[in-house]
Design an enzyme around this catalytic site. Structure first.
Site, PDB file in Angstrom:
ATOM      1  N   GLY A  10       0.824  -1.202   0.000  1.00 25.63           N
ATOM      2  CA  GLY A  10       0.000   0.000   0.000  1.00 25.63           C
ATOM      3  C   GLY A  10       0.858   1.252   0.000  1.00 25.63           C
ATOM      4  O   GLY A  10       1.696   1.447   0.880  1.00 25.63           O
ATOM      5  N   GLY A  42      -0.445   4.401   0.070  1.00 27.92           N
ATOM      6  CA  GLY A  42      -1.329   5.513   0.435  1.00 27.92           C
ATOM      7  C   GLY A  42      -0.642   6.380   1.482  1.00 27.92           C
ATOM      8  O   GLY A  42       0.585   6.442   1.545  1.00 27.92           O
ATOM      9  N   PHE A  43      -1.448   7.033   2.329  1.00 25.07           N
ATOM     10  CA  PHE A  43      -0.878   7.933   3.343  1.00 25.07           C
ATOM     11  C   PHE A  43       0.120   7.205   4.243  1.00 25.07           C
ATOM     12  O   PHE A  43       1.225   7.692   4.482  1.00 25.07           O
ATOM     13  CB  PHE A  43      -2.003   8.526   4.203  1.00 25.07           C
ATOM     14  CG  PHE A  43      -2.718   9.652   3.529  1.00 25.07           C
ATOM     15  CD1 PHE A  43      -2.208  10.933   3.567  1.00 25.07           C
ATOM     16  CD2 PHE A  43      -3.904   9.431   2.851  1.00 25.07           C
ATOM     17  CE1 PHE A  43      -2.855  11.981   2.947  1.00 25.07           C
ATOM     18  CE2 PHE A  43      -4.566  10.474   2.226  1.00 25.07           C
ATOM     19  CZ  PHE A  43      -4.041  11.748   2.271  1.00 25.07           C
ATOM     20  N   VAL A  79      -1.994  -7.489  -3.907  1.00 26.64           N
ATOM     21  CA  VAL A  79      -1.794  -8.586  -2.947  1.00 26.64           C
ATOM     22  C   VAL A  79      -3.113  -9.346  -2.794  1.00 26.64           C
ATOM     23  O   VAL A  79      -4.172  -8.747  -2.623  1.00 26.64           O
ATOM     24  CB  VAL A  79      -1.290  -8.023  -1.594  1.00 26.64           C
ATOM     25  CG1 VAL A  79      -1.346  -9.086  -0.510  1.00 26.64           C
ATOM     26  CG2 VAL A  79       0.121  -7.487  -1.761  1.00 26.64           C
ATOM     27  N   GLU A 111     -19.384  17.157   2.225  1.00 29.48           N
ATOM     28  CA  GLU A 111     -18.612  17.859   1.197  1.00 29.48           C
ATOM     29  C   GLU A 111     -19.206  17.612  -0.195  1.00 29.48           C
ATOM     30  O   GLU A 111     -19.317  18.536  -1.008  1.00 29.48           O
ATOM     31  CB  GLU A 111     -17.146  17.423   1.269  1.00 29.48           C
ATOM     32  CG  GLU A 111     -16.480  17.994   2.509  1.00 29.48           C
ATOM     33  CD  GLU A 111     -15.105  17.446   2.840  1.00 29.48           C
ATOM     34  OE1 GLU A 111     -14.486  17.958   3.773  1.00 29.48           O
ATOM     35  OE2 GLU A 111     -14.643  16.507   2.184  1.00 29.48           O
ATOM     36  N   GLN A 133      -4.299  11.849   8.884  1.00 24.96           N
ATOM     37  CA  GLN A 133      -3.227  12.241   9.814  1.00 24.96           C
ATOM     38  C   GLN A 133      -2.834  11.078  10.729  1.00 24.96           C
ATOM     39  O   GLN A 133      -1.660  10.962  11.095  1.00 24.96           O
ATOM     40  CB  GLN A 133      -3.615  13.474  10.607  1.00 24.96           C
ATOM     41  CG  GLN A 133      -4.939  13.402  11.327  1.00 24.96           C
ATOM     42  CD  GLN A 133      -5.155  14.604  12.229  1.00 24.96           C
ATOM     43  OE1 GLN A 133      -4.220  15.182  12.748  1.00 24.96           O
ATOM     44  NE2 GLN A 133      -6.406  14.989  12.420  1.00 24.96           N
TER      45      GLN A 133
HETATM   46  C1  FAD Z   1     -13.497  10.664  -0.131  1.00 27.49           C
HETATM   47  C2  FAD Z   1     -12.633  10.622   1.104  1.00 27.49           C
HETATM   48  C3  FAD Z   1     -12.366  11.804   1.795  1.00 27.49           C
HETATM   49  C4  FAD Z   1     -11.560  11.787   2.921  1.00 27.49           C
HETATM   50  N1  FAD Z   1     -11.319  12.973   3.559  1.00 27.49           N
HETATM   51  C5  FAD Z   1     -10.474  12.988   4.622  1.00 27.49           C
HETATM   52  C6  FAD Z   1     -10.143  14.209   5.253  1.00 27.49           C
HETATM   53  O1  FAD Z   1     -10.629  15.276   4.871  1.00 27.49           O
HETATM   54  N2  FAD Z   1      -9.278  14.179   6.295  1.00 27.49           N
HETATM   55  C7  FAD Z   1      -8.728  13.008   6.747  1.00 27.49           C
HETATM   56  O2  FAD Z   1      -7.914  13.019   7.682  1.00 27.49           O
HETATM   57  N3  FAD Z   1      -9.029  11.840   6.174  1.00 27.49           N
HETATM   58  C8  FAD Z   1      -9.883  11.795   5.115  1.00 27.49           C
HETATM   59  N4  FAD Z   1     -10.196  10.608   4.521  1.00 27.49           N
HETATM   60  C9  FAD Z   1      -9.666   9.369   5.094  1.00 27.49           C
HETATM   61  C10 FAD Z   1      -8.235   9.148   4.644  1.00 27.49           C
HETATM   62  O3  FAD Z   1      -8.148   9.285   3.242  1.00 27.49           O
HETATM   63  C11 FAD Z   1      -7.804   7.766   5.095  1.00 27.49           C
HETATM   64  O4  FAD Z   1      -7.896   7.696   6.484  1.00 27.49           O
HETATM   65  C12 FAD Z   1      -6.386   7.494   4.651  1.00 27.49           C
HETATM   66  O5  FAD Z   1      -6.326   7.448   3.239  1.00 27.49           O
HETATM   67  C13 FAD Z   1      -5.889   6.161   5.218  1.00 27.49           C
HETATM   68  O6  FAD Z   1      -4.595   5.945   4.774  1.00 27.49           O
HETATM   69  P1  FAD Z   1      -4.082   4.465   4.480  1.00 27.49           P
HETATM   70  O7  FAD Z   1      -2.657   4.593   4.111  1.00 27.49           O
HETATM   71  O8  FAD Z   1      -4.476   3.570   5.600  1.00 27.49           O
HETATM   72  O9  FAD Z   1      -4.927   3.983   3.217  1.00 27.49           O
HETATM   73  P2  FAD Z   1      -5.004   4.624   1.769  1.00 27.49           P
HETATM   74  O10 FAD Z   1      -4.527   6.002   1.756  1.00 27.49           O
HETATM   75  O11 FAD Z   1      -6.404   4.350   1.313  1.00 27.49           O
HETATM   76  O12 FAD Z   1      -3.977   3.747   0.933  1.00 27.49           O
HETATM   77  C14 FAD Z   1      -4.169   2.386   0.708  1.00 27.49           C
HETATM   78  C15 FAD Z   1      -3.330   1.981  -0.479  1.00 27.49           C
HETATM   79  O13 FAD Z   1      -3.317   0.548  -0.555  1.00 27.49           O
HETATM   80  C16 FAD Z   1      -3.501   0.136  -1.896  1.00 27.49           C
HETATM   81  N5  FAD Z   1      -4.108  -1.198  -1.860  1.00 27.49           N
HETATM   82  C17 FAD Z   1      -5.328  -1.550  -1.389  1.00 27.49           C
HETATM   83  N6  FAD Z   1      -5.506  -2.881  -1.493  1.00 27.49           N
HETATM   84  C18 FAD Z   1      -4.367  -3.384  -2.044  1.00 27.49           C
HETATM   85  C19 FAD Z   1      -3.946  -4.695  -2.405  1.00 27.49           C
HETATM   86  N7  FAD Z   1      -4.718  -5.764  -2.212  1.00 27.49           N
HETATM   87  N8  FAD Z   1      -2.720  -4.848  -2.947  1.00 27.49           N
HETATM   88  C20 FAD Z   1      -1.901  -3.759  -3.156  1.00 27.49           C
HETATM   89  N9  FAD Z   1      -2.264  -2.505  -2.837  1.00 27.49           N
HETATM   90  C21 FAD Z   1      -3.481  -2.323  -2.267  1.00 27.49           C
HETATM   91  C22 FAD Z   1      -4.420   1.197  -2.488  1.00 27.49           C
HETATM   92  O14 FAD Z   1      -4.292   1.238  -3.903  1.00 27.49           O
HETATM   93  C23 FAD Z   1      -3.901   2.468  -1.806  1.00 27.49           C
HETATM   94  O15 FAD Z   1      -2.895   3.101  -2.549  1.00 27.49           O
HETATM   95  C24 FAD Z   1     -11.000  10.574   3.386  1.00 27.49           C
HETATM   96  C25 FAD Z   1     -11.274   9.391   2.704  1.00 27.49           C
HETATM   97  C26 FAD Z   1     -12.071   9.408   1.571  1.00 27.49           C
HETATM   98  C27 FAD Z   1     -12.357   8.128   0.831  1.00 27.49           C
END
Ligand code: FAD
Length: 405
Positions: free
Chosen positions: A7, A9-10, A75, A167, A312
């Site tokens: 992943g 993401g953040f 994965v 939003e 965050q």
């Molecule tokens: C529309 C929306 C608005 C939001 N607004 C806010 C906000 O204003 N403020 C705030 O704090 N939070 C906000 N959030 C929440 C925030 O985006 C999440 O809490 C944050 O993205 C979590 O980070 P993460 O790294 O856990 O997951 P993510 O950032 O979702 O990253 C997960 C990554 O894993 C990858 N992935 C998933 N499954 C697999 C797999 N099987 N194999 C390989 N890769 C995989 C995905 O492609 C992605 O790149 C919002 C969420 C959404 C959907």
């Protein structure tokens, strides 16, 4: 040591950056090639920004670290005993340490069939899909000769009164009232209906009541009908059944519930609330060895409350774990989340900001919301692009990305 981060993401990106330049061999795997700034996804869904404004290739973001390899792959399973990750295409990868950061996905409370009519907003594909549905609905309404059908097509129902639902509802109302106004001849987009449906007693349950009240008033000012304490019973392509009432709708957006990606299933562990896996204060998954979980998939209590699924939280966890794996646990100590404030925007000049003791609303909160969101974008290029577009939109009220895919 070989560290596999699943992943980008953040959380995963923050962890990989913190490990960049270390002696470890780091592999980042993501099923998509880009890191996505999800908090601004609603602006892509409503034509204000284009997908490339809020997404950046993970490879580009990590190119300066020679010890970090980026792989595009999904994965599909994990063998914790063999220390192996299995990809969808059958490839396997070995690890010494595995970091899981695959985020959340929308869930439809056992009604997965609703997803077809009511897409959630999680990926660029979702945002493009919703943008297309919204804009097409206005086009079809202009084409139709039937008043009832015109009314159905120009009605949007947003399900879920969390920040994303608020939003979206605010931005859709502004789209009709300001951007599309005067462009149609047979319909009046300014009269388009937007309904926001929430099952709980009020919208924005995670914000203080006074800020939620302000958001409700601002949505009403924009013409959004907020329905609270109401249950969605059915969703079809023709509309939504709310309690016993059928509301014909041209566009339906789902923002009601999220659940963790199936990490618990991959690890053979019982899922916690929201499908999350329990982690200790070092973010290690309980019940398996050498596996850590970050962000939306991790269940960690702090001061008696589970940490929320917020960017965050994910970012701070990623930074902490990267540092800990690099410098050792003694130097890193235990993870503790530092709340930098929670925000949501309703529309032009209207946002809320909750810093705990300090609560802001209105113009100041809106300005702060904009500054914080620009600052949090992943690169200088994106900050500049988004700032310029926002400035242009502020002056003209235009939305530049009104393409139906
Ligand atoms: C529309 C929306 C608005 C939001 N607004 C806010 C906000 O204003 N403020 C705030 O704090 N939070 C906000 N959030 C929440 C925030 O985006 C999440 O809490 C944050 O993205 C979590 O980070 P993460 O790294 O856990 O997951 P993510 O950032 O979702 O990253 C997960 C990554 O894993 C990858 N992935 C998933 N499954 C697999 C797999 N099987 N194999 C390989 N890769 C995989 C995905 O492609 C992605 O790149 C919002 C969420 C959404 C959907």
């Amino acid at each position: 040591m070989k560290i596999v981060v699943v992943g980008g993401g953040f959380a995963g990106l923050a962890c990989a950056k913190a490990l960049g330049g270390s002696e470890h061999d780091v592999v980042v795997i993501d099923k998509s090639n880009h890191n996505l700034f999800q908090p601004l996804l609603y602006q892509v869904a409503t034509g204000a920004l284009s997908p490339a404004d809020i997404a950046e290739p993970i490879r580009k973001l990590l190119k300066r670290y020679p010890n970090v390899t980026v792989l595009l792959g999904e994965v599909a399973g994990i063998d914790p005993d063999q220390h192996q990750v299995r990809l969808q295409d059958g490839t396997t990868l070995s690890y010494n340490v595995l970091v899981l950061a695959t985020g959340a996905r929308y869930q439809y409370f056992g009604h997965e069939e609703w997803a077809q009519a009511a897409p959630g907003l999680k990926t660029i594909a979702n945002a493009r899909d919703i943008r297309g549905r919204l804009l097409r609905a206005f086009e079809l309404a202009e084409l139709s000769q039937d008043k009832q059908e015109q009314q159905r097509l120009t009605t949007t129902v947003v399900i879920g009164g969390g920040p994303t639902g608020v939003e979206m509802a605010g931005a859709i109302a502004e789209l009709g009232r300001w951007t599309l106004k005067d462009e149609f001849r047979r319909i009046d987009p300014a009269c388009a209906r937007v309904l926001l449906v929430e099952g709980g007693e009020r919208i924005l349950g995670q914000f203080p009541a006074e800020l939620a009240q302000y958001a409700t008033e601002q949505l009403a000012r924009l013409g959004v009908t907020v329905l609270t304490g109401r249950r969605v019973r059915d969703v079809t392509a023709q509309g939504v059944t709310i309690d016993e009432e059928f509301v014909p709708a041209g566009t339906i957006v789902w923002g009601a519930g999220v659940a963790a990606t199936p990490v618990a299933q991959w690890l053979g562990l019982p899922p916690g609330p929201g499908g999350r896996v329990a982690v200790d204060r070092h973010l290690a998954v309980k019940g398996v060895s050498d596996i850590y979980a970050l962000g939306d998939i991790a269940l960690l209590e702090q001061d008696g409350q589970p940490l929320p699924g917020l960017a965050q939280v994910a970012k701070q966890q990623g930074e902490y774990l990267g540092r800990a794996l690099r410098q050792g646990w003694e130097a890193a100590g235990e993870f503790r989340f530092h709340d930098r404030g929670n925000t949501a925007v309703i529309g032009r000049h209207a946002a809320i900001f909750d810093f705990g003791r300090i609560k802001l609303k209105g113009r100041i909160a809106w300005l702060l919301w904009a500054i914080v969101h620009v600052y949090l974008l992943v690169s200088f290029e994106k900050r500049l692009l988004v700032s310029l577009q926002w400035l242009w939109r502020y002056v003209t009220r235009a939305r530049g990305v009104r393409l139906i895919p």
